[in-house]
Write a protein that holds these residues in place. Structure first.
Motif, PDB file in Angstrom:
ATOM      1  N   SER A 127       0.849  -1.193   0.000  1.00  0.00           N
ATOM      2  CA  SER A 127       0.000   0.000   0.000  1.00  0.00           C
ATOM      3  C   SER A 127       0.883   1.241   0.000  1.00  0.00           C
ATOM      4  O   SER A 127       2.059   1.191   0.374  1.00  0.00           O
ATOM      5  N   GLY A 128       0.309   2.366  -0.415  1.00  0.00           N
ATOM      6  CA  GLY A 128       1.028   3.632  -0.443  1.00  0.00           C
ATOM      7  C   GLY A 128       0.069   4.768  -0.683  1.00  0.00           C
ATOM      8  O   GLY A 128      -1.116   4.546  -0.982  1.00  0.00           O
ATOM      9  N   LYS A 129       0.540   5.988  -0.592  1.00  0.00           N
ATOM     10  CA  LYS A 129      -0.339   7.145  -0.801  1.00  0.00           C
ATOM     11  C   LYS A 129      -0.854   7.191  -2.237  1.00  0.00           C
ATOM     12  O   LYS A 129      -1.942   7.679  -2.504  1.00  0.00           O
ATOM     13  N   THR A 130      -0.019   6.692  -3.157  1.00  0.00           N
ATOM     14  CA  THR A 130      -0.429   6.618  -4.568  1.00  0.00           C
ATOM     15  C   THR A 130      -0.164   5.202  -5.082  1.00  0.00           C
ATOM     16  O   THR A 130       0.573   4.424  -4.454  1.00  0.00           O
ATOM     17  N   ILE A 131      -0.734   4.903  -6.248  1.00  0.00           N
ATOM     18  CA  ILE A 131      -0.509   3.583  -6.863  1.00  0.00           C
ATOM     19  C   ILE A 131       0.980   3.412  -7.175  1.00  0.00           C
ATOM     20  O   ILE A 131       1.572   2.360  -6.906  1.00  0.00           O
ATOM     21  N   ASP A 132       1.595   4.470  -7.717  1.00  0.00           N
ATOM     22  CA  ASP A 132       3.034   4.394  -8.060  1.00  0.00           C
ATOM     23  C   ASP A 132       3.893   4.100  -6.837  1.00  0.00           C
ATOM     24  O   ASP A 132       4.844   3.317  -6.902  1.00  0.00           O
ATOM     25  N   GLU A 133       3.559   4.739  -5.717  1.00  0.00           N
ATOM     26  CA  GLU A 133       4.321   4.526  -4.484  1.00  0.00           C
ATOM     27  C   GLU A 133       4.190   3.075  -4.012  1.00  0.00           C
ATOM     28  O   GLU A 133       5.175   2.455  -3.614  1.00  0.00           O
ATOM     29  N   ALA A 134       2.955   2.547  -4.084  1.00  0.00           N
ATOM     30  CA  ALA A 134       2.717   1.153  -3.680  1.00  0.00           C
ATOM     31  C   ALA A 134       3.462   0.184  -4.599  1.00  0.00           C
ATOM     32  O   ALA A 134       4.075  -0.787  -4.144  1.00  0.00           O
ATOM     33  N   VAL A 135       3.417   0.453  -5.910  1.00  0.00           N
ATOM     34  CA  VAL A 135       4.117  -0.402  -6.895  1.00  0.00           C
ATOM     35  C   VAL A 135       5.623  -0.368  -6.642  1.00  0.00           C
ATOM     36  O   VAL A 135       6.289  -1.414  -6.646  1.00  0.00           O
ATOM     37  N   ASN A 136       6.169   0.814  -6.396  1.00  0.00           N
ATOM     38  CA  ASN A 136       7.612   0.932  -6.146  1.00  0.00           C
ATOM     39  C   ASN A 136       8.052   0.150  -4.909  1.00  0.00           C
ATOM     40  O   ASN A 136       9.129  -0.443  -4.888  1.00  0.00           O
ATOM     41  N   GLU A 137       7.205   0.149  -3.877  1.00  0.00           N
ATOM     42  CA  GLU A 137       7.502  -0.624  -2.663  1.00  0.00           C
ATOM     43  C   GLU A 137       7.557  -2.120  -2.979  1.00  0.00           C
ATOM     44  O   GLU A 137       8.428  -2.840  -2.500  1.00  0.00           O
ATOM     45  N   ALA A 138       6.610  -2.566  -3.799  1.00  0.00           N
ATOM     46  CA  ALA A 138       6.563  -3.983  -4.182  1.00  0.00           C
ATOM     47  C   ALA A 138       7.783  -4.359  -5.018  1.00  0.00           C
ATOM     48  O   ALA A 138       8.411  -5.401  -4.806  1.00  0.00           O
ATOM     49  N   LEU A 139       8.154  -3.490  -5.965  1.00  0.00           N
ATOM     50  CA  LEU A 139       9.316  -3.758  -6.827  1.00  0.00           C
ATOM     51  C   LEU A 139      10.601  -3.814  -6.011  1.00  0.00           C
ATOM     52  O   LEU A 139      11.487  -4.624  -6.285  1.00  0.00           O
ATOM     53  N   LYS A 140      10.674  -2.947  -4.991  1.00  0.00           N
ATOM     54  CA  LYS A 140      11.847  -2.931  -4.124  1.00  0.00           C
ATOM     55  C   LYS A 140      11.979  -4.258  -3.384  1.00  0.00           C
ATOM     56  O   LYS A 140      13.066  -4.834  -3.280  1.00  0.00           O
ATOM     57  N   GLU A 141      10.846  -4.768  -2.882  1.00  0.00           N
ATOM     58  CA  GLU A 141      10.881  -6.038  -2.145  1.00  0.00           C
ATOM     59  C   GLU A 141      11.200  -7.215  -3.065  1.00  0.00           C
ATOM     60  O   GLU A 141      11.929  -8.134  -2.692  1.00  0.00           O
ATOM     61  N   LEU A 142      10.665  -7.177  -4.287  1.00  0.00           N
ATOM     62  CA  LEU A 142      10.904  -8.268  -5.240  1.00  0.00           C
ATOM     63  C   LEU A 142      12.257  -8.139  -5.939  1.00  0.00           C
ATOM     64  O   LEU A 142      12.691  -9.060  -6.624  1.00  0.00           O
ATOM     65  N   ASN A 143      12.902  -6.970  -5.791  1.00  0.00           N
ATOM     66  CA  ASN A 143      14.197  -6.715  -6.413  1.00  0.00           C
ATOM     67  C   ASN A 143      14.146  -6.911  -7.927  1.00  0.00           C
ATOM     68  O   ASN A 143      14.954  -7.611  -8.521  1.00  0.00           O
ATOM     69  N   THR A 144      13.145  -6.271  -8.542  1.00  0.00           N
ATOM     70  CA  THR A 144      13.003  -6.375  -9.990  1.00  0.00           C
ATOM     71  C   THR A 144      12.468  -5.051 -10.548  1.00  0.00           C
ATOM     72  O   THR A 144      12.352  -4.064  -9.822  1.00  0.00           O
ATOM     73  N   THR A 145      12.158  -5.027 -11.844  1.00  0.00           N
ATOM     74  CA  THR A 145      11.659  -3.818 -12.486  1.00  0.00           C
ATOM     75  C   THR A 145      10.227  -4.022 -12.967  1.00  0.00           C
ATOM     76  O   THR A 145       9.733  -5.151 -13.041  1.00  0.00           O
ATOM     77  N   LYS A 146       9.583  -2.920 -13.332  1.00  0.00           N
ATOM     78  CA  LYS A 146       8.161  -2.931 -13.713  1.00  0.00           C
ATOM     79  C   LYS A 146       7.887  -3.845 -14.914  1.00  0.00           C
ATOM     80  O   LYS A 146       6.818  -4.442 -15.018  1.00  0.00           O
ATOM     81  N   GLU A 147       8.872  -3.930 -15.812  1.00  0.00           N
ATOM     82  CA  GLU A 147       8.685  -4.731 -17.039  1.00  0.00           C
ATOM     83  C   GLU A 147       8.521  -6.222 -16.747  1.00  0.00           C
ATOM     84  O   GLU A 147       7.997  -6.968 -17.558  1.00  0.00           O
ATOM     85  N   ASN A 148       9.011  -6.668 -15.589  1.00  0.00           N
ATOM     86  CA  ASN A 148       9.017  -8.107 -15.286  1.00  0.00           C
ATOM     87  C   ASN A 148       7.830  -8.571 -14.438  1.00  0.00           C
ATOM     88  O   ASN A 148       7.788  -9.724 -14.039  1.00  0.00           O
ATOM     89  N   VAL A 149       6.904  -7.663 -14.148  1.00  0.00           N
ATOM     90  CA  VAL A 149       5.826  -8.031 -13.224  1.00  0.00           C
ATOM     91  C   VAL A 149       4.442  -7.785 -13.809  1.00  0.00           C
ATOM     92  O   VAL A 149       4.281  -7.079 -14.801  1.00  0.00           O
ATOM     93  N   GLU A 150       3.451  -8.383 -13.138  1.00  0.00           N
ATOM     94  CA  GLU A 150       2.044  -8.154 -13.470  1.00  0.00           C
ATOM     95  C   GLU A 150       1.434  -7.409 -12.277  1.00  0.00           C
ATOM     96  O   GLU A 150       1.559  -7.860 -11.139  1.00  0.00           O
ATOM     97  N   ILE A 151       0.812  -6.257 -12.540  1.00  0.00           N
ATOM     98  CA  ILE A 151       0.296  -5.403 -11.463  1.00  0.00           C
ATOM     99  C   ILE A 151      -1.226  -5.415 -11.451  1.00  0.00           C
ATOM    100  O   ILE A 151      -1.868  -5.195 -12.486  1.00  0.00           O
ATOM    101  N   GLU A 152      -1.778  -5.675 -10.275  1.00  0.00           N
ATOM    102  CA  GLU A 152      -3.232  -5.643 -10.087  1.00  0.00           C
ATOM    103  C   GLU A 152      -3.545  -4.582  -9.036  1.00  0.00           C
ATOM    104  O   GLU A 152      -3.023  -4.624  -7.921  1.00  0.00           O
ATOM    105  N   VAL A 153      -4.387  -3.605  -9.410  1.00  0.00           N
ATOM    106  CA  VAL A 153      -4.766  -2.540  -8.478  1.00  0.00           C
ATOM    107  C   VAL A 153      -5.960  -3.009  -7.650  1.00  0.00           C
ATOM    108  O   VAL A 153      -7.031  -3.283  -8.193  1.00  0.00           O
ATOM    109  N   ILE A 154      -5.773  -3.118  -6.340  1.00  0.00           N
ATOM    110  CA  ILE A 154      -6.840  -3.550  -5.425  1.00  0.00           C
ATOM    111  C   ILE A 154      -7.680  -2.337  -5.000  1.00  0.00           C
ATOM    112  O   ILE A 154      -8.898  -2.408  -4.928  1.00  0.00           O
ATOM    113  N   ASN A 155      -6.997  -1.244  -4.739  1.00  0.00           N
ATOM    114  CA  ASN A 155      -7.679  -0.018  -4.319  1.00  0.00           C
ATOM    115  C   ASN A 155      -6.902   1.170  -4.877  1.00  0.00           C
ATOM    116  O   ASN A 155      -5.693   1.287  -4.667  1.00  0.00           O
TER     117      ASN A 155
END
Length: 201
Positions: free
Chosen positions: A7-35
């Motif tokens: 979670s984060g204040k914005t979708i981008d912030e939440a996505v960046n947190e997830a990418l940091k934990e997974l140690n990868t980039t946006k191109e390698n993942v599938e993103i689903e917006v829950i809220n």
């Protein structure tokens, strides 16, 4: 597959947190917006954005991620060109001559060590064994040709002197090349002796 919800204040912030934990980039993942989140008025009624990020870690991706860290820690600038087929990960490390020399090491020792460690990383949690081969500047093929020539030269020394010849210690793969090169050589037999890492032919 790894799945992370953040979670984060914005979708981008939440996505960046997830990418940091997974140690990868946006191109390698599938993103689903829950809220999508809500800003609220003066902070009242605001909601964080929530995303679920899925990351499928292929054997090639595992190898490349690990190698990028190793190369960076060695202070080397190099590019990776990889493929994955027939349960084998093949990666070519491309860089300048000085960088390549560091990666190869003395008679390929460093390259072999990195290949072995990469294989351990790739095969962790895998049901079937996956082979990993690393190369740079066609070193493997050049080394194989060198060893074949050495094998025949030493075989001729044996035949002339009628004495055993012991080669310097080699890793299992290099010993296999020597054995294979001389398996049909008349009046010459080969065998390995000693303990690793000093086992020789």
């Amino acid at each position: 597959m790894k799945i992370v919800q953040k979670s984060g204040k914005t979708i981008d912030e939440a996505v960046n947190e997830a990418l940091k934990e997974l140690n990868t980039t946006k191109e390698n993942v599938e993103i689903e917006v829950i809220n999508e989140g809500k800003r609220g008025i003066l902070g009242i009624g605001s909601e964080d954005a929530v995303v679920r990020v899925k990351y499928e870690e292929t054997p090639l991706k595992k190898a490349e991620d690990y190698l990028e860290k190793v190369i960076k820690s060695l202070g080397i600038e190099a590019e990776l060109k990889g493929s994955y087929e027939d349960e084998t990960v093949n990666i070519e490390i491309v860089g300048d001559s000085e960088s390549v020399g560091k990666i190869i090491g003395r008679r390929g020792d460093t390259l072999d060590a990195i290949q072995y460690l990469t294989s351990l990383v790739v095969n962790k949690d895998e049901k079937e064994y996956i082979r990993v081969t690393l190369d740079t500047e066609n070193y493997r093929e050049k080394r194989e040709e060198t060893l074949k020539k050495l094998a025949k030269r030493m075989a001729n020394v044996c035949l002339k002197t009628r004495r055993n010849v012991t080669l310097e210690p080699m890793n299992p793969n290099e010993r296999r090349i020597i054995h294979s090169a001389l398996q049909n050589y008349r009046n010459v037999t080969t065998y390995s002796t000693g303990q690793e890492p000093n086992r020789c032919i």
